[in-house]
Design a protein around this motif. Structure first.
Motif, PDB file in Angstrom:
ATOM      1  N   ARG A  26       0.794  -1.217   0.000  1.00  0.00           N
ATOM      2  CA  ARG A  26       0.000   0.000   0.000  1.00  0.00           C
ATOM      3  C   ARG A  26       0.828   1.269   0.000  1.00  0.00           C
ATOM      4  NH1 ARG A  26      -4.437  -1.578   4.670  1.00  0.00           N
ATOM      5  NH2 ARG A  26      -5.450  -3.284   3.531  1.00  0.00           N
ATOM      6  N   ARG A  27       2.006   1.226   0.607  1.00  0.00           N
ATOM      7  CA  ARG A  27       2.695   2.484   0.861  1.00  0.00           C
ATOM      8  C   ARG A  27       4.104   2.521   0.292  1.00  0.00           C
ATOM      9  NH1 ARG A  27       1.818   3.210   7.185  1.00  0.00           N
ATOM     10  NH2 ARG A  27       2.487   1.052   7.118  1.00  0.00           N
ATOM     11  N   GLY A  28       4.439   1.651  -0.627  1.00  0.00           N
ATOM     12  CA  GLY A  28       5.765   1.667  -1.205  1.00  0.00           C
ATOM     13  C   GLY A  28       5.834   2.670  -2.337  1.00  0.00           C
ATOM     14  N   MET A  29       6.427   2.282  -3.431  1.00  0.00           N
ATOM     15  CA  MET A  29       6.515   3.184  -4.567  1.00  0.00           C
ATOM     16  C   MET A  29       5.138   3.414  -5.175  1.00  0.00           C
ATOM     17  SD  MET A  29       9.879   1.794  -6.486  1.00  0.00           S
ATOM     18  CE  MET A  29       9.508   2.811  -7.886  1.00  0.00           C
ATOM     19  N   THR A  30       5.042   4.466  -5.967  1.00  0.00           N
ATOM     20  CA  THR A  30       3.791   4.708  -6.671  1.00  0.00           C
ATOM     21  C   THR A  30       3.574   3.584  -7.678  1.00  0.00           C
ATOM     22  OG1 THR A  30       4.816   5.950  -8.455  1.00  0.00           O
ATOM     23  CG2 THR A  30       4.166   7.184  -6.486  1.00  0.00           C
ATOM     24  N   LEU A  31       2.304   3.330  -7.997  1.00  0.00           N
ATOM     25  CA  LEU A  31       1.979   2.254  -8.927  1.00  0.00           C
ATOM     26  C   LEU A  31       2.674   2.458 -10.262  1.00  0.00           C
ATOM     27  CD1 LEU A  31       0.346  -0.314  -9.277  1.00  0.00           C
ATOM     28  CD2 LEU A  31      -1.584   1.072 -10.040  1.00  0.00           C
ATOM     29  N   GLY A  32       2.780   3.705 -10.719  1.00  0.00           N
ATOM     30  CA  GLY A  32       3.442   3.984 -11.984  1.00  0.00           C
ATOM     31  C   GLY A  32       4.909   3.594 -11.965  1.00  0.00           C
ATOM     32  N   ASP A  72      17.224  -7.361   1.281  1.00  0.00           N
ATOM     33  CA  ASP A  72      17.639  -6.383   0.273  1.00  0.00           C
ATOM     34  C   ASP A  72      16.355  -5.717  -0.210  1.00  0.00           C
ATOM     35  OD1 ASP A  72      18.794  -4.973  -1.779  1.00  0.00           O
ATOM     36  OD2 ASP A  72      19.556  -6.728  -2.865  1.00  0.00           O
ATOM     37  N   VAL A  73      15.954  -4.636   0.459  1.00  0.00           N
ATOM     38  CA  VAL A  73      14.625  -4.038   0.272  1.00  0.00           C
ATOM     39  C   VAL A  73      14.649  -3.065  -0.907  1.00  0.00           C
ATOM     40  CG1 VAL A  73      12.829  -2.644   1.354  1.00  0.00           C
ATOM     41  CG2 VAL A  73      14.082  -4.333   2.709  1.00  0.00           C
ATOM     42  N   GLY A  74      13.664  -3.208  -1.787  1.00  0.00           N
ATOM     43  CA  GLY A  74      13.725  -2.465  -3.037  1.00  0.00           C
ATOM     44  C   GLY A  74      14.895  -2.942  -3.855  1.00  0.00           C
ATOM     45  N   GLY A  75      15.231  -4.221  -3.683  1.00  0.00           N
ATOM     46  CA  GLY A  75      16.475  -4.772  -4.218  1.00  0.00           C
ATOM     47  C   GLY A  75      16.476  -5.060  -5.694  1.00  0.00           C
ATOM     48  N   GLY A  76      15.308  -4.971  -6.340  1.00  0.00           N
ATOM     49  CA  GLY A  76      15.262  -5.156  -7.778  1.00  0.00           C
ATOM     50  C   GLY A  76      15.839  -6.480  -8.229  1.00  0.00           C
ATOM     51  N   THR A  77      16.858  -6.417  -9.062  1.00  0.00           N
ATOM     52  CA  THR A  77      17.484  -7.618  -9.614  1.00  0.00           C
ATOM     53  C   THR A  77      18.503  -8.241  -8.661  1.00  0.00           C
ATOM     54  OG1 THR A  77      19.222  -6.328 -10.697  1.00  0.00           O
ATOM     55  CG2 THR A  77      17.203  -6.743 -11.964  1.00  0.00           C
ATOM     56  N   ALA A 115       7.407  -0.574   3.172  1.00  0.00           N
ATOM     57  CA  ALA A 115       6.828   0.003   4.377  1.00  0.00           C
ATOM     58  C   ALA A 115       6.071  -1.019   5.216  1.00  0.00           C
ATOM     59  CB  ALA A 115       5.888   1.156   4.012  1.00  0.00           C
ATOM     60  N   ARG A 116       5.879  -2.214   4.669  1.00  0.00           N
ATOM     61  CA  ARG A 116       5.212  -3.302   5.393  1.00  0.00           C
ATOM     62  C   ARG A 116       5.940  -4.593   5.067  1.00  0.00           C
ATOM     63  NH1 ARG A 116      -1.103  -2.363   6.069  1.00  0.00           N
ATOM     64  NH2 ARG A 116      -1.164  -0.096   6.147  1.00  0.00           N
ATOM     65  N   ASP A 141       8.132   5.475   7.183  1.00  0.00           N
ATOM     66  CA  ASP A 141       7.486   4.160   7.214  1.00  0.00           C
ATOM     67  C   ASP A 141       8.488   3.052   6.906  1.00  0.00           C
ATOM     68  OD1 ASP A 141       5.037   5.223   7.857  1.00  0.00           O
ATOM     69  OD2 ASP A 141       4.207   5.083   5.835  1.00  0.00           O
ATOM     70  N   VAL A 142       9.403   3.316   5.984  1.00  0.00           N
ATOM     71  CA  VAL A 142      10.415   2.326   5.633  1.00  0.00           C
ATOM     72  C   VAL A 142      11.362   2.093   6.812  1.00  0.00           C
ATOM     73  CG1 VAL A 142      12.330   1.805   4.069  1.00  0.00           C
ATOM     74  CG2 VAL A 142      10.260   2.909   3.194  1.00  0.00           C
ATOM     75  N   VAL A 143      11.765   3.171   7.468  1.00  0.00           N
ATOM     76  CA  VAL A 143      12.630   3.047   8.642  1.00  0.00           C
ATOM     77  C   VAL A 143      11.921   2.266   9.743  1.00  0.00           C
ATOM     78  CG1 VAL A 143      13.744   4.350  10.508  1.00  0.00           C
ATOM     79  CG2 VAL A 143      13.978   5.118   8.129  1.00  0.00           C
ATOM     80  N   ALA A 144      10.651   2.552   9.971  1.00  0.00           N
ATOM     81  CA  ALA A 144       9.895   1.850  11.013  1.00  0.00           C
ATOM     82  C   ALA A 144       9.760   0.366  10.695  1.00  0.00           C
ATOM     83  CB  ALA A 144       8.515   2.482  11.172  1.00  0.00           C
ATOM     84  N   ALA A 145       9.541   0.043   9.429  1.00  0.00           N
ATOM     85  CA  ALA A 145       9.423  -1.359   9.042  1.00  0.00           C
ATOM     86  C   ALA A 145      10.745  -2.091   9.250  1.00  0.00           C
ATOM     87  CB  ALA A 145       8.986  -1.459   7.585  1.00  0.00           C
TER      88      ALA A 145
END
Length: 231
Positions: A26-32, A72-77, A115-116, A141-145
């Protein structure tokens, strides 16, 4: 990186004890932004430079416990995971295409929201966010997670770009030009947010690319001070 769909895909049974079966994005990057990274996942490694193991290792060395399980959060590849000598890294990302590429490199993956985080409380030794926080909707939110997911003594290591530098200003303009809703923070501003989240924060590396590290205090270190809800 990324955010908003729901599905977890750990690559092996070792993830079962740590990774929760579902996560609501719900609260990560924008859908786009997620869509862009999903579509261009196969080209991503060709366009991006390799992660720098020295700067990331310097942050991880601040951990006050052995680093055996890392997210590795937002770790992509999986650029950061591949650069480091960590026994059990897990790439967390919201873009399915990116996770497909990471699995192609032999990495364990799970689709989730930064964020979750789809892991249990106090279940990992390190959380990495490499060149991705500026794509995330709410840094706090990312820091809290990360704080919730880390074991006492574990480390949060964030690698980012400083928008106050000349190159940083150029990067901000370029990302906005291509349609990203990026939000960059200077090193000290991010360190303040990490500290406000309950970590002992430091900036081990500065410049256009910088590192902010936070260590989650042991429960006995400062009493209730290690609980961000009491700050």
């Amino acid at each position: 990186m990324r955010g908003r769909e729901s599905s977890t895909r750990p690559s092996d049974a070792t993830a079962a004890a740590t990774v929760k079966p579902r996560a609501t994005l719900r609260r990560g990057m924008t859908l786009g932004d997620v869509g862009v990274f999903h579509r261009f996942a196969r080209l991503y490694d060709r366009a991006m430079y390799a992660a720098d193991p020295e700067t990331l290792t310097a942050g991880l060395e601040l951990a006050e416990r052995p680093v055996e399980r890392a997210l590795d959060v937002g770790g992509g590849t999986g650029r950061a995971s591949r650069a480091l000598d960590v026994p059990r890294p897990v790439v967390v990302d919201a873009a399915r295409g990116m996770l497909r590429e990471a699995r192609g490199h032999g990495l364990e993956t799970v689709q989730g929201d930064a964020a979750r985080l789809p892991v249990g409380d106090g279940s990992v030794d390190a959380v990495l966010v490499v060149d991705a926080l500026h794509h995330m909707a709410d840094a706090d939110d990312v820091v809290a997670a990360a704080y919730r997911a880390l074991r006492p003594g574990g480390a949060l290591v964030v690698r980012e770009f400083d928008p106050t530098t000349l190159r940083g200003r150029g990067l901000v303009a370029a990302e906005h030009l291509v349609g990203f809703d990026s939000r960059f923070l200077a090193a000290d501003a991010l360190a303040d947010r990490v500290a406000a989240g309950g970590f002992r924060a430091s900036v081990p590396d500065r410049g256009f690319g910088y590192t902010v590290a936070g260590v989650k205090p042991a429960a006995t270190d400062t009493g209730d001070a290690s609980d961000p809800s009491n700050q």
